[in-house]
Scaffold this motif. Structure first.
Motif, short mmCIF file in Angstrom:
data_model
loop_
_atom_site.label_atom_id
_atom_site.label_comp_id
_atom_site.label_asym_id
_atom_site.label_seq_id
_atom_site.Cartn_x
_atom_site.Cartn_y
_atom_site.Cartn_z
N UNK A 236 15.29 -32.26 40.42
CA UNK A 236 16.31 -33.00 41.16
C UNK A 236 16.26 -34.51 40.95
N UNK A 237 15.28 -35.01 40.20
CA UNK A 237 15.20 -36.45 39.95
C UNK A 237 16.32 -36.87 39.00
N UNK A 238 16.72 -38.14 39.12
CA UNK A 238 17.76 -38.68 38.25
C UNK A 238 17.13 -39.62 37.24
N UNK A 239 17.41 -39.39 35.95
CA UNK A 239 16.96 -40.27 34.88
C UNK A 239 18.14 -41.04 34.33
N UNK A 240 17.86 -42.26 33.87
CA UNK A 240 18.91 -43.12 33.36
C UNK A 240 18.75 -43.31 31.85
N UNK A 241 19.75 -43.92 31.18
CA UNK A 241 19.84 -43.83 29.72
C UNK A 241 18.56 -44.11 28.94
N UNK A 242 17.85 -45.22 29.22
CA UNK A 242 16.68 -45.56 28.41
C UNK A 242 15.59 -44.50 28.56
N UNK A 243 15.35 -44.06 29.80
CA UNK A 243 14.33 -43.04 30.05
C UNK A 243 14.72 -41.70 29.43
N UNK A 244 16.01 -41.38 29.47
CA UNK A 244 16.50 -40.13 28.85
C UNK A 244 16.24 -40.15 27.35
N UNK A 245 16.55 -41.29 26.70
CA UNK A 245 16.36 -41.41 25.25
C UNK A 245 14.89 -41.28 24.89
N UNK A 246 13.99 -41.87 25.71
CA UNK A 246 12.56 -41.71 25.45
C UNK A 246 12.18 -40.24 25.43
N UNK A 247 12.66 -39.46 26.41
CA UNK A 247 12.36 -38.03 26.48
C UNK A 247 12.93 -37.28 25.29
N UNK A 248 14.18 -37.58 24.92
CA UNK A 248 14.81 -36.87 23.79
C UNK A 248 14.08 -37.18 22.49
N UNK A 249 13.66 -38.44 22.33
CA UNK A 249 12.95 -38.81 21.11
C UNK A 249 11.63 -38.06 20.99
N UNK A 250 10.89 -37.99 22.11
CA UNK A 250 9.55 -37.41 22.08
C UNK A 250 9.56 -35.88 22.04
N UNK A 251 10.67 -35.25 22.49
CA UNK A 251 10.67 -33.80 22.65
C UNK A 251 11.68 -33.08 21.74
N UNK A 252 12.38 -33.84 20.90
CA UNK A 252 13.28 -33.22 19.91
C UNK A 252 13.00 -33.87 18.56
N UNK A 253 13.54 -33.29 17.50
CA UNK A 253 13.24 -33.80 16.16
C UNK A 253 14.49 -34.13 15.35
N UNK A 254 15.66 -34.16 16.00
CA UNK A 254 16.87 -34.46 15.24
C UNK A 254 17.32 -35.88 15.54
N UNK A 255 18.11 -36.49 14.63
CA UNK A 255 18.54 -37.89 14.81
C UNK A 255 19.39 -38.06 16.07
N UNK A 256 19.21 -39.22 16.72
CA UNK A 256 19.97 -39.54 17.92
C UNK A 256 20.70 -40.86 17.69
N UNK A 257 22.00 -40.89 18.00
CA UNK A 257 22.81 -42.11 17.94
C UNK A 257 23.33 -42.43 19.34
N UNK A 258 23.66 -43.68 19.57
CA UNK A 258 24.15 -44.10 20.89
C UNK A 258 25.27 -45.11 20.77
N UNK A 259 25.82 -45.51 21.95
CA UNK A 259 26.98 -46.41 21.96
C UNK A 259 26.72 -47.71 22.69
N UNK A 260 25.50 -47.86 23.31
CA UNK A 260 25.21 -49.06 24.09
C UNK A 260 23.97 -49.77 23.54
N UNK A 261 23.99 -51.10 23.61
CA UNK A 261 22.89 -51.88 23.05
C UNK A 261 21.58 -51.69 23.81
N UNK A 262 21.62 -51.23 25.09
CA UNK A 262 20.39 -51.06 25.85
C UNK A 262 19.53 -49.92 25.29
#
Length: 845
Positions: A236-262
């Protein structure tokens, strides 16, 4: 000059002065920042940083309050009511000079409660999405301006497919916020009919754990495009963009692109990035204008502050992406420093440091030279030493690439370095003991001489911008840094340095032109939206193109007719009477002659007269003639549609920059014409039956309502007729539906030719047709239809070599005498048509 001044003094001085003048108002300005999110939300913080970076210099003259709505975590009516109550109580005795709303939730809240909280207070908004929706629903807030957020989804998808050409699956992670809904809508429109080789998966309202599981189960040739503002976890916790990207980077292996400079530097490879900081800066500049007295209604809304291709070097290395694959002018962060990657700011600091260092050296040298001169008589034994030192200084100054010179109080040159000789194009013997009047500087010599006399008089320093005639005979832009040489507080000469800024001025001019071009692009894009006449677009493109091109005076838009002749659709500077009936064979056009018929791209023509062997046609006002031109083809559906020509009565006027302008204008015309043609086709098909070119049923019913209203108003009568084409099914079954279409068209064409222009005819459906006939009597109309039926029976249609006899049935209902409503008239006419059909069958048997 006294002997003690045989050694000449050298001095190099440059001053950089940055003046920031903060306009102090007579009272503090109160500013409220109302942000949609909570404190610490990265996107929210970066916008605040941009805004405050502009207003930080106002210090005590402004008072800023910040309210965080926390709408991501609390987004219901009860919560907003509590916020309203809180703000009412908190700011009941406060008056703000402006309110800054960050993102849509804050804007919606302010729009709903503005009059209760801050009546008539100017509003500056940032990061606003779905602007057209607000506009269409009349929800735009008066007395407001700001910056809209434009996210380039297509640019990011195209980038992904370029960087990863084997991509089969693109996973879009978004949400149900206002921004997410708008992006989802744009995505669906974008992928419809495009990207047929790529599968798109949209992940929305899924927990972080399920999202990671979903990504890890996809094809290895998959890429993630992240656009979400928040994601829940299983607990039930809420994660925000930077923390979400950290999780996706560490737990997946495919390229990730984004739309915001943060997100850059936190796990995404990069993307076509929208900058929250830039949005904040633009809002801060608007606030600064309001503080300084400008009316908000005079400040335009910024539709799009643009986005940049930005990448993280570490992620490029991680996924083995070569920098050569990146788009031109891409920005790369975390890149290892090298001599070739020093930034413009670093170069500036380095050059300034070197410049200061050399200045100190020269000052030191001048002081030492003065000391040597004063002690020369007393220390003759050191003459050899002095001579050697002088030669060293001489060599050192000749090594310096900046032109340096000395003059006496009479304006005669007493010395100069080698760089000065090269810059002027004269040897030292041709310079020494000469004045500036002898150096071939023309009228500029008087300006230099007066400045030197003023410097000697004031015994001070000079720094000014002027021009010098260079070795090529052309004027060069320079900055003079000069200082008086003093002895016992008296001026005995001057020392000066010349800094050539010709290239800097050229680059500044080019930059100003690009900025003006950008403004014109925005204006053209905005103007196209409201155009209803294609000729208005032609006039707009011509006027803006001529305004941007130096030396351009005239222009025309030529359209190709029947693939052989060009006619003038729009022109500037031409004689309207001469152009009205002017026809130019395509093979005689400038573009065709110059390219020998290969009309594919924009070209510059500087030899117009050499293209013609026959008499030249003069179309310009006051009989001016075209000497040079720039021409670009208009290509629609891979076919030449026409040309845009910008002309001049001077030679060698146009350059490569003008080609860029023409290519942009060409794109705008081609795009608008294509859209215009498609719109006309859609409008036609919405009103007419495509097969028969007569009204369709919906259009007929709209027209009938008007006819009925008019008849009721004036008590007029008319006849409603229903037709049924007999035998269509047999033709379709026997000869096919294409021949059936010919069967229908033959019937309609003959029927149309038998009725008057005021009568209304439409296809009611399949083999049924309907018509309204005015200004005629029942008997005469029935007689006409009987004659027409006899014609059809006596004149069979030929289908695939076979004669096919056909006829039709009809039924007539009279308005007023039979019925006064559409449905009743239809019913009566339909019944009479079936009676007629049965009678016709018996008759033909």
């Amino acid at each position: 000059m006294p002997k003690k001044f045989k050694v000449f003094f050298y001095f190099l001085f440059i001053t950089f002065l940055l003046t920031i003048n903060v306009y102090a108002t007579s009272f503090k300005k109160n500013i409220l920042i109302l942000t949609s999110y909570h404190r610490g939300y990265e996107w929210n913080d970066i916008i605040e940083q941009g805004f405050l970076s502009i207003l930080k210099n106002y210090g005590e003259y402004i008072n800023i309050k910040i309210e965080y709505m926390d709408a991501l975590n609390n987004n219901d009516g009860i919560y907003y009511d509590k916020l309203l109550t809180l703000y009412k109580d908190k700011y009941k005795n406060s008056k703000f000079d402006m309110v800054i709303c960050s993102d849509n939730w804050a804007y919606d809240f302010f729009q709903k409660h503005r009059e209760e909280l801050f009546p008539s207070t100017p509003l500056i908004f940032t990061g606003l999405n779905n602007f057209e929706s607000y506009k269409s629903q009349d929800k735009l807030i008066e007395n407001s301006t700001g910056v809209l957020e434009s996210i380039d989804i297509k640019g990011n998808i195209d980038l992904i497919l370029t960087m990863h050409p084997n991509t089969k699956n693109i996973i879009i992670i978004d949400d149900t916020t206002i921004t997410g809904t708008g992006l989802s809508t744009d995505l669906n429109k974008l992928i419809y009919g495009n990207y047929s080789n790529v599968h798109f998966q949209e992940i929305k309202n899924m927990t972080l754990e399920d999202t990671i599981k979903k990504i890890n189960s996809t094809d290895k040739n998959s890429v993630v495009l992240f656009t979400s503002t928040s994601i829940k976890t299983n607990d039930g916790s809420t994660l925000y963009p930077v923390e979400i990207i950290h999780n996706l980077k560490n737990k997946t292996s495919i390229p990730i692109y984004g739309i915001w400079d943060i997100l850059l530097g936190n796990g995404i490879i990069g993307g076509k990035i929208s900058s929250g900081f830039d949005q904040g800066v633009y809002a801060g500049k608007i606030a600064e204008k309001i503080i300084n007295g400008e009316q908000i209604k005079n400040i335009p809304i910024m539709n799009d502050i643009g986005s940049n291709y930005m990448f993280d070097y570490n992620e490029l290395v991680r996924f083995k992406i070569n920098k050569s694959q990146l788009p031109k002018n891409s920005i790369i962060i975390n890149q290892p420093s090298s001599m070739y990657s020093i930034t413009k700011k670093q170069w500036t600091i380095l050059l300034c440091s070197l410049f200061s260092f050399f200045t100190l050296i020269i000052i030191f040298l001048i002081i030492n030279i003065q000391k040597l001169i004063k002690t020369k008589k007393k220390l003759k034994e050191s003459e050899l030493n002095l001579h050697n030192n002088f030669n060293f200084l001489r060599t050192l100054l000749d090594t310096i690439t900046t032109p340096i010179f000395c003059k006496d109080i009479n304006g005669k040159y007493t010395d100069c370095n080698y760089a000065f000789e090269e810059y002027i194009g004269l040897s030292k013997d041709e310079i020494i003991n000469k004045t500036v009047y002898d150096l071939k500087q023309g009228n500029l010599a008087e300006i230099y001489h007066k400045a030197d006399l003023e410097l000697i008089k004031t015994k001070g320093h000079q720094n000014y911008e002027t021009q010098i005639i260079g070795t090529n005979g052309e004027k060069q832009d320079v900055i003079f840094n000069k200082s008086s040489i003093l002895s016992n507080y008296e001026a005995i000469g001057i020392v000066g340095v010349i800094i050539d800024i010709t290239e800097l001025k050229k680059n500044e001019h080019k930059l100003n032109r690009l900025l003006k071009f950008k403004e014109v692009m925005i204006e053209v894009n905005q103007s196209i939206i409201g155009l209803t006449n294609i000729n208005e677009l032609f006039d707009l493109i011509l006027s803006k193109s001529i305004a941007l091109m130096k030396g351009a005076k005239y222009g025309s838009v030529l359209l190709l007719k029947e693939d052989i002749n060009l006619v003038i659709a729009s022109s500037i500077g031409y004689d309207d009477e001469k152009t009205k009936d002017f026809i130019l064979p395509l093979e005689s056009s400038f573009h065709y002659l110059k390219t020998k018929g290969k009309i594919t791209s924009t070209i510059i023509i500087d030899d117009v007269f050499n293209l013609y062997s026959s008499k030249y046609v003069v179309l310009g006002k006051n009989d001016w003639k075209i000497v040079s031109c720039i021409s670009t083809p208009i290509i629609i559906n891979n076919k030449l549609f026409g040309m845009i020509n910008i002309d001049s009565d001077e030679k060698d006027i146009f350059n490569e920059d003008d080609i860029d302008i023409m290519n942009y204008m060409k794109y705008q015309i081609e795009n608008t014409i294509s859209t215009h043609n498609l719109y006309n086709e859609i409008m036609y098909l919405s009103k007419y039956d495509k097969l028969t070119n007569i009204y369709n049923r919906r259009s007929f019913e709209e027209i009938f309502d008007k006819v009925l209203s008019e008849a009721l108003r004036h008590n007029n009568s008319f006849l409603l007729v229903i037709f049924d084409l007999n035998g269509l099914k047999l033709v379709n079954d026997t000869y096919g539906h294409l021949q059936g279409d010919e069967f229908i068209k033959s019937f309609v064409n003959k029927l149309k030719s038998s009725i008057s222009e005021t009568d209304i005819l439409a296809r009611y459906g399949g083999d049924e047709f309907i018509g309204v006939f005015s200004n005629t009597q029942l008997d005469s109309l029935s007689e006409k239809f009987e004659e027409l039926n006899k014609y059809f029976i006596d004149n069979p249609i030929i289908l695939e070599g076979n004669k096919v006899t056909y006829n039709y049935s009809y039924g007539i209902a009279t308005f007023l005498s039979d019925a006064v409503s559409y449905s009743q008239l239809i019913k009566i006419a339909d019944e009479r048509m079936y009676i007629y059909k049965e009678n016709l069958k018996r008759k033909l048997k």
